[in-house]
Design an enzyme around this catalytic site. Structure first.
Site, PDB file in Angstrom:
ATOM      1  CB  THR A 104     -43.574 -37.187 -23.462  1.00  0.00           C
ATOM      2  OG1 THR A 104     -42.698 -36.613 -24.411  1.00  0.00           O
ATOM      3  CG2 THR A 104     -44.387 -38.272 -24.127  1.00  0.00           C
ATOM      4  N   GLY A 105     -44.609 -36.586 -20.504  1.00  0.00           N
ATOM      5  CA  GLY A 105     -45.295 -37.041 -19.290  1.00  0.00           C
ATOM      6  C   GLY A 105     -46.563 -36.224 -19.040  1.00  0.00           C
ATOM      7  N   GLY A 137     -39.799 -40.725 -19.227  1.00  0.00           N
ATOM      8  CA  GLY A 137     -39.415 -39.906 -20.370  1.00  0.00           C
ATOM      9  C   GLY A 137     -39.386 -38.448 -19.976  1.00  0.00           C
ATOM     10  CB  SER A 138     -39.241 -35.424 -22.015  1.00  0.00           C
ATOM     11  OG  SER A 138     -40.368 -35.623 -22.826  1.00  0.00           O
ATOM     12  CD  GLU A 167     -33.557 -34.157 -18.239  1.00  0.00           C
ATOM     13  OE1 GLU A 167     -34.588 -34.104 -18.935  1.00  0.00           O
ATOM     14  OE2 GLU A 167     -33.221 -35.148 -17.583  1.00  0.00           O
ATOM     15  CB  CYS A 187     -33.372 -39.700 -15.515  1.00  0.00           C
ATOM     16  SG  CYS A 187     -33.064 -41.244 -14.651  1.00  0.00           S
TER      17      CYS A 187
HETATM   18  P1  NAD Z   1     -39.617 -38.804 -24.572  1.00  0.00           P
HETATM   19  O1  NAD Z   1     -40.585 -38.205 -23.620  1.00  0.00           O
HETATM   20  O2  NAD Z   1     -39.384 -38.124 -25.853  1.00  0.00           O
HETATM   21  O3  NAD Z   1     -40.063 -40.286 -24.957  1.00  0.00           O
HETATM   22  C1  NAD Z   1     -40.286 -41.300 -23.990  1.00  0.00           C
HETATM   23  C2  NAD Z   1     -41.248 -42.336 -24.562  1.00  0.00           C
HETATM   24  O4  NAD Z   1     -42.512 -41.724 -24.797  1.00  0.00           O
HETATM   25  C3  NAD Z   1     -40.818 -42.942 -25.901  1.00  0.00           C
HETATM   26  O5  NAD Z   1     -41.144 -44.313 -25.917  1.00  0.00           O
HETATM   27  C4  NAD Z   1     -41.679 -42.185 -26.887  1.00  0.00           C
HETATM   28  O6  NAD Z   1     -41.895 -42.916 -28.087  1.00  0.00           O
HETATM   29  C5  NAD Z   1     -42.970 -42.024 -26.101  1.00  0.00           C
HETATM   30  N1  NAD Z   1     -43.836 -40.920 -26.550  1.00  0.00           N
HETATM   31  C6  NAD Z   1     -43.479 -39.779 -27.197  1.00  0.00           C
HETATM   32  N2  NAD Z   1     -44.570 -39.028 -27.456  1.00  0.00           N
HETATM   33  C7  NAD Z   1     -45.643 -39.688 -26.937  1.00  0.00           C
HETATM   34  C8  NAD Z   1     -47.036 -39.404 -26.854  1.00  0.00           C
HETATM   35  N3  NAD Z   1     -47.547 -38.301 -27.374  1.00  0.00           N
HETATM   36  N4  NAD Z   1     -47.814 -40.293 -26.237  1.00  0.00           N
HETATM   37  C9  NAD Z   1     -47.308 -41.412 -25.685  1.00  0.00           C
HETATM   38  N5  NAD Z   1     -45.999 -41.745 -25.734  1.00  0.00           N
HETATM   39  C10 NAD Z   1     -45.171 -40.887 -26.346  1.00  0.00           C
HETATM   40  O7  NAD Z   1     -38.278 -39.002 -23.749  1.00  0.00           O
HETATM   41  P2  NAD Z   1     -36.876 -39.515 -24.277  1.00  0.00           P
HETATM   42  O8  NAD Z   1     -36.249 -38.428 -25.084  1.00  0.00           O
HETATM   43  O9  NAD Z   1     -37.043 -40.871 -24.899  1.00  0.00           O
HETATM   44  O10 NAD Z   1     -36.072 -39.723 -22.900  1.00  0.00           O
HETATM   45  C11 NAD Z   1     -35.354 -38.723 -22.267  1.00  0.00           C
HETATM   46  C12 NAD Z   1     -36.083 -38.209 -21.049  1.00  0.00           C
HETATM   47  O11 NAD Z   1     -36.401 -39.279 -20.180  1.00  0.00           O
HETATM   48  C13 NAD Z   1     -35.232 -37.254 -20.228  1.00  0.00           C
HETATM   49  O12 NAD Z   1     -36.009 -36.160 -19.821  1.00  0.00           O
HETATM   50  C14 NAD Z   1     -34.844 -38.096 -19.021  1.00  0.00           C
HETATM   51  O13 NAD Z   1     -34.503 -37.359 -17.870  1.00  0.00           O
HETATM   52  C15 NAD Z   1     -36.052 -38.914 -18.834  1.00  0.00           C
HETATM   53  N6  NAD Z   1     -35.744 -40.117 -18.037  1.00  0.00           N
HETATM   54  C16 NAD Z   1     -36.234 -40.201 -16.751  1.00  0.00           C
HETATM   55  C17 NAD Z   1     -35.926 -41.315 -15.951  1.00  0.00           C
HETATM   56  C18 NAD Z   1     -36.452 -41.440 -14.545  1.00  0.00           C
HETATM   57  O14 NAD Z   1     -36.450 -42.543 -14.009  1.00  0.00           O
HETATM   58  N7  NAD Z   1     -36.903 -40.369 -13.905  1.00  0.00           N
HETATM   59  C19 NAD Z   1     -35.128 -42.322 -16.476  1.00  0.00           C
HETATM   60  C20 NAD Z   1     -34.639 -42.193 -17.769  1.00  0.00           C
HETATM   61  C21 NAD Z   1     -34.968 -41.085 -18.550  1.00  0.00           C
END
Ligand code: NAD
Length: 453
Positions: free
Chosen positions: A209-210, A205-206, A357, A261
């Site tokens: 959040t990571g 994810g982002s 991004e 991503c």
């Molecule tokens: P996001 O970080 O908003 O959400 C990702 C996941 O995290 C979702 O399931 C969400 O419900 C969960 N989440 C949100 N808040 C949380 C918290 N406080 N605690 C635990 N979990 C939580 O990301 P997004 O908008 O769903 O995805 C887009 C991002 O993902 C972009 O930055 C993209 O580059 C990245 N991405 C990376 C890869 C990779 O392999 N590097 C692949 C696909 C997407």
């Protein structure tokens, strides 16, 4: 919780909104299920994954229409993603029997050997952009090594994941080996991250959040893999095959409406070919057919959310007079989250288009004089996920491989990630690797046995 179609903002389904307590109970069930699943032979696990892949392939069209309806991507892209998930299942099914430790012979004490064992309950938290493929990247290596898995779907795209989990259950996966959790990230996702019984957490994810998740887990108990954002450069050298590079830039940026991503997010083109290249790119971008992904022939669907659409408007507004919008630059009419394929030529070096991004169909284009300059621009980013260089010159390609700080480097292509290659980022793009054999180690612990006769 409602599931919404981004092509028309109509409700297409409803899922359970998991509470913290429900997540807690689910982890308890998976903890109990661990003994049974880890006790299965690798051959039995392999058979289940192969069978599930067969079901997914048979159900491709149905799963693809679910994916298109909840995420927006055109049906042919959705179908390819479903097949990609099946291929990942088959890859891990095919190597199940090869997981093994080492033997270390030593005459003075006898010998030692290592035994690989699964960890226990593993967590997977995934985004909405490629829900089928990313689910497979996490769930398959965890299951094939004998772990049980709790998967948190993105709130926007739970239905595809439920469909793939059903295929695994129909193939014989015990109900207490995998659980799909739907709901809010800040409640259900955070409950998984904080649960001390989770032995490995893989998050995609982002960056924000990571980072939050990294602070929530106890690193002494839970291993962490982070697959985060990217701002992948594409470097087109003066000797590049123009047809292939133009096509690569179009698909690399506008595939999945730019929400990938490792999409092409910054384009650097050699000054010597820039005018010709950009004019062909512009023609390609303007000819893309944009609309409801469920309609045959669409080449680009809507952004997955209304907030994604606002982000694109804000990015394009930020260009001001410091760059030239040469294609697109506005939303399409109608109820869905549609934005035109957009090209921005010569934005200023510190433009948000280059430093953040851009998760949508907007591509900044910069020119370079020599390869050194291009490599410096490519490295001038907090991200390090992927990069591509387009050239016939082996020395130039070698130079890029050596000097660009990035998890994956493509030469004369962008964005292909077959199941056997390790995938992950450097810098803010993440920690650890998924896919391929590399993913297995994250789900295994090693016991050393020293045997003295
Ligand atoms: P996001 O970080 O908003 O959400 C990702 C996941 O995290 C979702 O399931 C969400 O419900 C969960 N989440 C949100 N808040 C949380 C918290 N406080 N605690 C635990 N979990 C939580 O990301 P997004 O908008 O769903 O995805 C887009 C991002 O993902 C972009 O930055 C993209 O580059 C990245 N991405 C990376 C890869 C990779 O392999 N590097 C692949 C696909 C997407």
């Amino acid at each position: 919780m409602d599931v919404i179609n981004p092509a028309n903002n109509r409700k297409i389904g409803e899922v359970q909104e998991f509470t913290e307590e429900m997540v807690h109970d689910t982890v308890g069930t998976l903890e109990k299920g661990f003994a049974g699943w880890s006790g299965c032979s690798p051959a039995a696990r392999s058979r289940i994954l192969f069978k599930a892949a067969e079901i997914v392939r048979q159900e491709k069209d149905r799963l693809a229409s679910i994916l298109t309806a909840e995420q927006g991507k055109p049906l042919h892209e959705a179908g390819n993603e479903i097949l990609g998930a099946a291929a990942v299942m088959e890859f891990y099914a095919s190597i199940a029997g090869t997981i093994s430790g080492r033997t270390l012979p030593r005459a003075d004490y006898g010998y030692a050997f290592t035994k690989k064992s699964p960890l226990g309950v593993c967590g997977a938290i995934i985004p909405w952009n490629m829900p089928a493929l990313i689910m497979a990247w996490k769930v398959c290596p965890a299951l094939v090594t004998g772990n049980t898995v709790i998967l948190k779907t993105a709130s926007a795209t739970p239905l595809t994941n439920i469909g793939i989990a059903d295929a695994l259950f129909s193939a014989g996966l015990p109900r207490d080996a995998l659980a799909v959790v739907t709901g809010n990230g800040s409640i259900a996702g955070a409950a998984i991250a904080r649960d001390e019984r989770i032995r490995h957490l893989s998050f995609t994810g982002s960056v924000d959040t990571g980072g939050r998740i990294a602070r929530m887990i106890d690193p002494g108990r839970t291993r962490l893999t982070l697959e985060l954002g990217g701002s992948d450069p594409m470097i087109v050298c003066g000797d590049a095959d123009m047809d292939r590079a133009v096509a690569g830039a179009i698909s690399g940026r506008f595939f999945n409406c730019g929400q990938t991503c490792a999409a092409v997010k910054r384009l650097f083109v050699a000054e010597s070919i820039a005018d010709k290249f950009v004019s062909r790119l512009r023609a390609g971008a303007e000819s893309l057919v944009v609309g409801d992904g469920a309609v045959e022939g669409m080449q680009m669907g809507p952004l997955s959310s209304a907030s994604g659409l606002k982000d694109m408007e804000s990015f394009v507004q930020s260009v001001g007079d410091h760059g030239k919008i040469i294609a697109g630059g506005s939303r399409l009419g109608g109820p869905g989250n549609f934005y035109r394929p957009t090209l921005v030529l010569d934005p200023e070096p510190k433009s948000r288009l280059l430093t953040e991004e851009v998760f949508g169909p907007v591509l900044p284009i910069m020119r370079f004089g020599n390869l050194d300059e291009a490599i410096d621009m490519a490295n001038d980013s907090k991200f390090g996920l992927g990069v591509s260089i387009w050239t016939k010159d082996l020395d130039a390609a070698y130079e890029a491989v050596e000097r660009i700080d990035s998890g994956i480097i493509w030469i004369n292509r962008h964005l292909r990630i077959p199941p056997e290659v390790p995938f992950g980022g450097t810098k803010d793009s993440g920690i650890g690797r998924e896919n391929g054999l590399d993913a297995l180690e994250q789900y295994l612990t090693e016991k050393t046995v020293i045997l003295t006769p």
